[in-house]
Write a protein that holds these residues in place. Structure first.
Motif, PDB file in Angstrom:
ATOM      1  N   ARG A  29     -17.085 -64.462   6.259  1.00 24.35           N
ATOM      2  CA  ARG A  29     -16.378 -63.210   6.530  1.00 24.35           C
ATOM      3  C   ARG A  29     -15.414 -63.386   7.701  1.00 24.35           C
ATOM      4  NH1 ARG A  29     -17.321 -58.364   4.252  1.00 24.35           N
ATOM      5  NH2 ARG A  29     -19.209 -58.082   2.976  1.00 24.35           N
ATOM      6  N   GLY A  30     -15.903 -64.064   8.745  1.00 25.14           N
ATOM      7  CA  GLY A  30     -15.025 -64.313   9.890  1.00 25.14           C
ATOM      8  C   GLY A  30     -13.842 -65.183   9.522  1.00 25.14           C
ATOM      9  N   ILE A  31     -14.078 -66.213   8.715  1.00 26.88           N
ATOM     10  CA  ILE A  31     -12.992 -67.092   8.288  1.00 26.88           C
ATOM     11  C   ILE A  31     -12.011 -66.330   7.405  1.00 26.88           C
ATOM     12  CG2 ILE A  31     -12.450 -69.095   6.848  1.00 26.88           C
ATOM     13  CD1 ILE A  31     -14.931 -70.440   7.902  1.00 26.88           C
ATOM     14  N   ASP A  32     -12.518 -65.453   6.549  1.00 29.78           N
ATOM     15  CA  ASP A  32     -11.645 -64.684   5.662  1.00 29.78           C
ATOM     16  C   ASP A  32     -10.698 -63.794   6.463  1.00 29.78           C
ATOM     17  OD1 ASP A  32     -11.021 -63.819   2.853  1.00 29.78           O
ATOM     18  OD2 ASP A  32     -11.606 -61.884   3.701  1.00 29.78           O
ATOM     19  N   ARG A  33     -11.180 -63.240   7.566  1.00 31.87           N
ATOM     20  CA  ARG A  33     -10.316 -62.402   8.396  1.00 31.87           C
ATOM     21  C   ARG A  33      -9.235 -63.210   9.102  1.00 31.87           C
ATOM     22  NH1 ARG A  33     -15.299 -59.412   9.193  1.00 31.87           N
ATOM     23  NH2 ARG A  33     -15.936 -60.865  10.845  1.00 31.87           N
ATOM     24  N   CYS A  34      -9.438 -64.520   9.221  1.00 27.51           N
ATOM     25  CA  CYS A  34      -8.486 -65.370   9.929  1.00 27.51           C
ATOM     26  C   CYS A  34      -7.477 -66.041   8.998  1.00 27.51           C
ATOM     27  CB  CYS A  34      -9.225 -66.451  10.711  1.00 27.51           C
ATOM     28  SG  CYS A  34     -10.353 -65.812  11.966  1.00 27.51           S
ATOM     29  N   LEU A  35      -7.674 -65.902   7.698  1.00 30.16           N
ATOM     30  CA  LEU A  35      -6.812 -66.595   6.739  1.00 30.16           C
ATOM     31  C   LEU A  35      -5.629 -65.725   6.335  1.00 30.16           C
ATOM     32  CD1 LEU A  35      -9.231 -68.450   4.303  1.00 30.16           C
ATOM     33  CD2 LEU A  35      -7.478 -69.474   5.737  1.00 30.16           C
ATOM     34  N   ILE A  66     -11.942 -75.023   1.245  1.00 28.66           N
ATOM     35  CA  ILE A  66     -12.376 -74.583   2.572  1.00 28.66           C
ATOM     36  C   ILE A  66     -13.893 -74.416   2.600  1.00 28.66           C
ATOM     37  CG2 ILE A  66     -12.327 -72.624   4.168  1.00 28.66           C
ATOM     38  CD1 ILE A  66      -9.350 -72.312   3.493  1.00 28.66           C
ATOM     39  N   VAL A  67     -14.457 -73.828   1.545  1.00 25.52           N
ATOM     40  CA  VAL A  67     -15.915 -73.694   1.460  1.00 25.52           C
ATOM     41  C   VAL A  67     -16.572 -75.074   1.470  1.00 25.52           C
ATOM     42  CG1 VAL A  67     -17.813 -72.998  -0.040  1.00 25.52           C
ATOM     43  CG2 VAL A  67     -15.872 -71.470   0.296  1.00 25.52           C
ATOM     44  N   GLY A  68     -16.016 -76.006   0.684  1.00 31.84           N
ATOM     45  CA  GLY A  68     -16.603 -77.334   0.609  1.00 31.84           C
ATOM     46  C   GLY A  68     -16.604 -78.059   1.933  1.00 31.84           C
ATOM     47  N   VAL A 128      -2.787 -72.073  10.207  1.00 40.46           N
ATOM     48  CA  VAL A 128      -3.993 -71.781  10.970  1.00 40.46           C
ATOM     49  C   VAL A 128      -3.737 -71.978  12.468  1.00 40.46           C
ATOM     50  CG1 VAL A 128      -6.378 -72.505  11.390  1.00 40.46           C
ATOM     51  CG2 VAL A 128      -5.526 -72.324   9.054  1.00 40.46           C
ATOM     52  N   VAL A 129      -2.967 -73.003  12.831  1.00 40.55           N
ATOM     53  CA  VAL A 129      -2.628 -73.195  14.249  1.00 40.55           C
ATOM     54  C   VAL A 129      -1.843 -72.002  14.765  1.00 40.55           C
ATOM     55  CG1 VAL A 129      -1.307 -74.606  15.863  1.00 40.55           C
ATOM     56  CG2 VAL A 129      -2.709 -75.711  14.130  1.00 40.55           C
ATOM     57  N   ARG A 130      -0.937 -71.474  13.958  1.00 39.43           N
ATOM     58  CA  ARG A 130      -0.174 -70.292  14.382  1.00 39.43           C
ATOM     59  C   ARG A 130      -1.091 -69.092  14.569  1.00 39.43           C
ATOM     60  NH1 ARG A 130       3.571 -72.538  10.551  1.00 39.43           N
ATOM     61  NH2 ARG A 130       5.423 -73.339  11.635  1.00 39.43           N
ATOM     62  N   ARG A 131      -2.113 -68.973  13.728  1.00 38.01           N
ATOM     63  CA  ARG A 131      -3.076 -67.888  13.920  1.00 38.01           C
ATOM     64  C   ARG A 131      -3.822 -68.057  15.240  1.00 38.01           C
ATOM     65  NH1 ARG A 131      -4.258 -64.739   9.679  1.00 38.01           N
ATOM     66  NH2 ARG A 131      -4.530 -63.280  11.396  1.00 38.01           N
ATOM     67  N   CYS A 132      -4.167 -69.296  15.574  1.00 46.32           N
ATOM     68  CA  CYS A 132      -4.825 -69.556  16.862  1.00 46.32           C
ATOM     69  C   CYS A 132      -3.907 -69.222  18.023  1.00 46.32           C
ATOM     70  CB  CYS A 132      -5.256 -71.021  16.937  1.00 46.32           C
ATOM     71  SG  CYS A 132      -6.548 -71.505  15.762  1.00 46.32           S
ATOM     72  N   MET A 133      -2.636 -69.536  17.885  1.00 45.74           N
ATOM     73  CA  MET A 133      -1.671 -69.200  18.926  1.00 45.74           C
ATOM     74  C   MET A 133      -1.532 -67.691  19.074  1.00 45.74           C
ATOM     75  SD  MET A 133       1.212 -72.090  17.965  1.00 45.74           S
ATOM     76  CE  MET A 133       2.450 -71.364  19.042  1.00 45.74           C
ATOM     77  N   ALA A 134      -1.487 -66.974  17.940  1.00 47.56           N
ATOM     78  CA  ALA A 134      -1.362 -65.519  17.982  1.00 47.56           C
ATOM     79  C   ALA A 134      -2.587 -64.876  18.619  1.00 47.56           C
ATOM     80  CB  ALA A 134      -1.164 -64.969  16.568  1.00 47.56           C
ATOM     81  N   ALA A 135      -3.748 -65.523  18.510  1.00 52.27           N
ATOM     82  CA  ALA A 135      -4.980 -64.998  19.103  1.00 52.27           C
ATOM     83  C   ALA A 135      -5.120 -65.371  20.576  1.00 52.27           C
ATOM     84  CB  ALA A 135      -6.187 -65.505  18.333  1.00 52.27           C
ATOM     85  N   VAL A 438      -8.441 -78.202   9.518  1.00 49.62           N
ATOM     86  CA  VAL A 438      -8.218 -76.794   9.177  1.00 49.62           C
ATOM     87  C   VAL A 438      -9.521 -76.011   9.322  1.00 49.62           C
ATOM     88  CG1 VAL A 438      -7.759 -75.213   7.259  1.00 49.62           C
ATOM     89  CG2 VAL A 438      -6.217 -77.123   7.677  1.00 49.62           C
ATOM     90  N   VAL A 439     -10.589 -76.543   8.747  1.00 53.97           N
ATOM     91  CA  VAL A 439     -11.876 -75.849   8.777  1.00 53.97           C
ATOM     92  C   VAL A 439     -12.415 -75.765  10.203  1.00 53.97           C
ATOM     93  CG1 VAL A 439     -14.301 -76.100   8.104  1.00 53.97           C
ATOM     94  CG2 VAL A 439     -12.488 -76.322   6.390  1.00 53.97           C
ATOM     95  N   GLN A 440     -12.262 -76.815  10.990  1.00 60.93           N
ATOM     96  CA  GLN A 440     -12.740 -76.765  12.370  1.00 60.93           C
ATOM     97  C   GLN A 440     -12.009 -75.693  13.167  1.00 60.93           C
ATOM     98  OE1 GLN A 440     -12.428 -81.160  13.138  1.00 60.93           O
ATOM     99  NE2 GLN A 440     -14.503 -80.917  13.909  1.00 60.93           N
ATOM    100  N   ASN A 441     -10.702 -75.577  12.974  1.00 58.34           N
ATOM    101  CA  ASN A 441      -9.953 -74.521  13.656  1.00 58.34           C
ATOM    102  C   ASN A 441     -10.358 -73.141  13.156  1.00 58.34           C
ATOM    103  OD1 ASN A 441      -8.484 -76.123  15.402  1.00 58.34           O
ATOM    104  ND2 ASN A 441      -6.672 -76.222  14.107  1.00 58.34           N
ATOM    105  N   LEU A 442     -10.589 -73.001  11.849  1.00 59.88           N
ATOM    106  CA  LEU A 442     -10.988 -71.711  11.297  1.00 59.88           C
ATOM    107  C   LEU A 442     -12.361 -71.290  11.820  1.00 59.88           C
ATOM    108  CD1 LEU A 442      -9.815 -71.967   7.575  1.00 59.88           C
ATOM    109  CD2 LEU A 442      -8.958 -70.375   9.309  1.00 59.88           C
ATOM    110  N   ARG A 443     -13.280 -72.218  11.893  1.00 59.06           N
ATOM    111  CA  ARG A 443     -14.608 -71.890  12.414  1.00 59.06           C
ATOM    112  C   ARG A 443     -14.527 -71.447  13.869  1.00 59.06           C
ATOM    113  NH1 ARG A 443     -19.215 -74.734   9.443  1.00 59.06           N
ATOM    114  NH2 ARG A 443     -20.319 -74.510  11.417  1.00 59.06           N
TER     115      ARG A 443
END
Length: 462
Positions: A29-35, A66-68, A128-135, A438-443
C-alpha cells in the motif's frame, strides 16, 4: 464442546472486495502511494504497433516485477504462481479475483525486446528518484559511492583461458550475451586488460576472487547514494574489476547532474576511489571535496624514510631530504624542454650521487640504490587536498555515512536475494540492478513518507 465445520452447499453468490482484505499498513500500500505511471504509455508509445491485437498492459508487468523484486521472488514462473494466490499481490497489480495472470513467458519477450530497447527500467528508476526528491529525501550535500560483486549466471567450469582463441561463430555459442560481447569488442572499455579466464556463457562477466574463496564469474553493481536518507541516485552495472568500478563513478555523477541537476559538495568513497587520476577529476574538474582515502604506496614499513618525510617546495619544483639536500627532476638544462612525465603520470625527482654517497643517513634513506628517488604524481595537488580533508571532523562523519551504501548492498543480497543474476550480459545485469534499486528506493520512500510524496515538480498522475 468441540465445534465442527459445516460441509454445506457451496454459496452461489459472494460479496468480496480486495480492498477490504489488504491491511492499511501493508508495504505494498505504501509503495502504491509512491508510484506514478502517468508517463509510461507515452514513453513506450513508439515501441508498440498502433494496430493488431492488444498487448498485456506494460504497467501490469512492471507492477509484477516490483512485487517480485520487493519480496525476493526471483523466478518469473513462481512470481506468476504467487500472484495467482496472494490477495495483496493481486490488489497491487490491479487484478480482480477472476482476472487471469499473464504467462511467465511474457516477461522474457518484453524484457529482451521492447523493455530493453526503450530503457523503461531506467525511466522508472528516474521517476522514483524524482518522487524521492519531491518528498525532500535528497539533500544533494554529500554523495557516497561503492560497488558490490554479484555472481553471474555462468558456470565456472564452462570457460577458457583468456589467451586461448575462441571460435565465437560456433552456433553453439550464439547466445544473446555472446552477441553483446562481440558488438562491444571495439569499445574502449574492452581489451585493455587481458582476462585470466573467459566464460563461454557470458563473456563479459569477470573472473574474480575478490570476496575471498574460490573464483567465479561476476558483475559489479555500483551505487551512488545521497547520504542524507540513503536514496540511490544512480546505479551502474560493470564487470567486476576495480578500473571499471572507479570509471563508473564519473558516469554516474555526470548523469545525475544532467538528469536531476544535482551536484554534491563532497563525494565519499573507500580507498579504491582514491587514485591520483580520480582525485584530480573530483578536485580539478568537478570541484567536489574528495572524502576518500588516498591510494598511496609510497609509505615504507622497513624503517627507511618515506616520501612524506621529504619537504616539497612548489616554487623551486624540488624536494628537500631530511639532511637538507635537494631532489630535482633534472640537474641540467636541455635545449628542448622536457616534461619528464612517465607513462604512469608521475615525475621522478632524484638526488645527486655525491650527496647520497656522503650522507650519514644513507642506510635509512636508500640503502639499496645509489641515489634516492621520489615519484611524484602529476595530480599530487589533488592528493594533498584529500589528505588535508582526511584530518577534519567532517571526514570522520563521512566515514560513518559511507556505511549506508554497504547497508544497501546487504539488503540487496539478504532481503531481496539478489546474490546471483538470472539474466546474462551487461544489459541483463543492468536491468536486474536497476529494478532492484527501484524497489529499494520505493521501500524507503514508503516507510519514510507513508502518505506518499507530493507531485510538485514531476509528472502528474493520469
Amino acid at each position: 464442546m468441540m465445534g465442527r465445520q459445516a460441509n454445506g452447499q457451496d454459496r452461489l453468490f459472494y460479496s468480496f472486495n480486495l480492498e477490504d482484505h489488504v491491511p492499511q499498513s501493508h508495504l505494498l500500500r505504501g509503495i502504491d502511494r509512491c508510484l506514478d505511471f502517468g508517463g509510461l504509455r507515452e514513453h513506450l508509445a513508439e515501441h508498440y504497433s498502433p494496430i493488431g491485437r492488444p498487448s498485456i498492459d506494460p504497467e501490469l508487468m512492471l507492477r509484477m516485477l516490483i512485487v517480485g523484486y520487493c519480496y525476493g521472488i526471483r523466478s518469473e514462473r513462481r512470481l506468476c504462481e504467487e500472484l495467482h494466490l496472494n490477495l495483496a499481490y493481486r490488489w497491487f497489480c490491479r487484478l480482480g479475483l477472476e482476472d487471469p495472470v499473464p504467462d511467465h513467458s511474457t516477461f522474457s519477450k518484453n524484457r529482451h525486446g521492447r523493455f530493453r530497447d526503450s530503457g523503461v527500467f531506467r525511466w522508472l528508476f528516474d521517476e522514483v528518484v524524482r518522487r524521492c526528491m519531491a518528498a525532500g529525501l535528497v539533500k544533494a550535500e554529500g554523495f557516497a559511492v561503492d560497488a558490490s560483486i554479484v555472481a553471474a549466471d555462468a558456470s565456472s567450469q564452462r570457460g577458457v583461458p583468456g589467451t586461448e582463441p575462441v571460435d565465437w561463430k560456433d552456433p553453439a555459442l550464439s547466445t544473446r550475451a555472446v552477441r553483446e560481447y562481440l558488438q562491444g569488442l571495439d569499445a574502449e572499455a574492452l581489451g585493455k586488460v587481458l582476462p585470466k579466464k573467459i566464460s563461454l556463457t557470458d563473456p563479459q562477466a569477470s573472473w574474480t576472487a575478490a570476496v575471498g574463496g574460490p573464483a567465479f564469474y561476476a558483475y559489479s553493481t555500483n551505487y551512488l547514494i545521497d547520504v542524507a536518507h540513503g536514496v540511490i541516485l544512480d546505479v551502474q552495472a560493470t564487470p567486476a574489476h576495480r578500473t571499471a568500478e572507479t570509471e563508473s563513478t564519473k558516469v554516474m555523477v555526470e548523469r545525475v547532474q544532467a538528469q536531476f541537476e544535482l551536484k554534491p559538495q563532497r563525494l565519499i568513497g573507500d580507498t579504491a576511489y582514491g587514485t591520483a587520476a580520480m582525485l584530480s577529476w573530483m578536485v580539478d574538474e568537478r570541484g567536489i571535496e574528495p572524502h576518500v582515502s588516498v591510494w598511496d604506496r609510497t609509505q615504507r614499513d622497513d624503517e627507511t624514510f618515506s616520501s612524506s618525510e621529504f619537504t616539497w617546495d612548489e616554487q623551486a619544483n624540488e624536494y628537500t631530504c631530511p639532511q637538507g639536500r635537494p631532489l630535482r627532476s633534472q640537474w641540467r638544462a636541455f635545449k628542448i624542454e622536457r616534461s619528464h612525465v612517465t607513462k604512469a603520470d608521475t615525475i621522478i625527482y632524484s638526488a645527486r650521487k655525491q650527496d647520497c654517497s656522503s650522507c650519514p643517513m644513507k642506510q635509512r634513506c636508500c640503502p639499496n640504490t645509489p641515489v634516492r628517488k621520489i615519484a611524484r604524481s602529476v595530480h599530487e595537488a589533488a592528493r594533498d587536498v584529500a589528505r588535508k580533508i582526511a584530518t577534519t571532523e567532517q571526514y570522520e562523519r563521512s566515514r560513518c555515512e559511507r556505511k549506508k551504501v554497504e547497508m544497501l548492498f546487504a539488503h540487496l543480497k539478504r532481503i531481496l536475494r539478489l546474490n546471483r543474476l538470472r539474466l546474462r550480459g551487461p544489459s541483463g545485469a543492468s536491468d536486474e540492478f536497476t529494478m532492484a534499486a527501484v524497489v529499494q528506493n520505493l521501500r524507503r520512500l514508503a516507510v519514510m513518507v507513508p502518505q506518499g510524496p507530493p507531485f510538485q515538480g514531476i509528472s502528474a498522475p493520469a
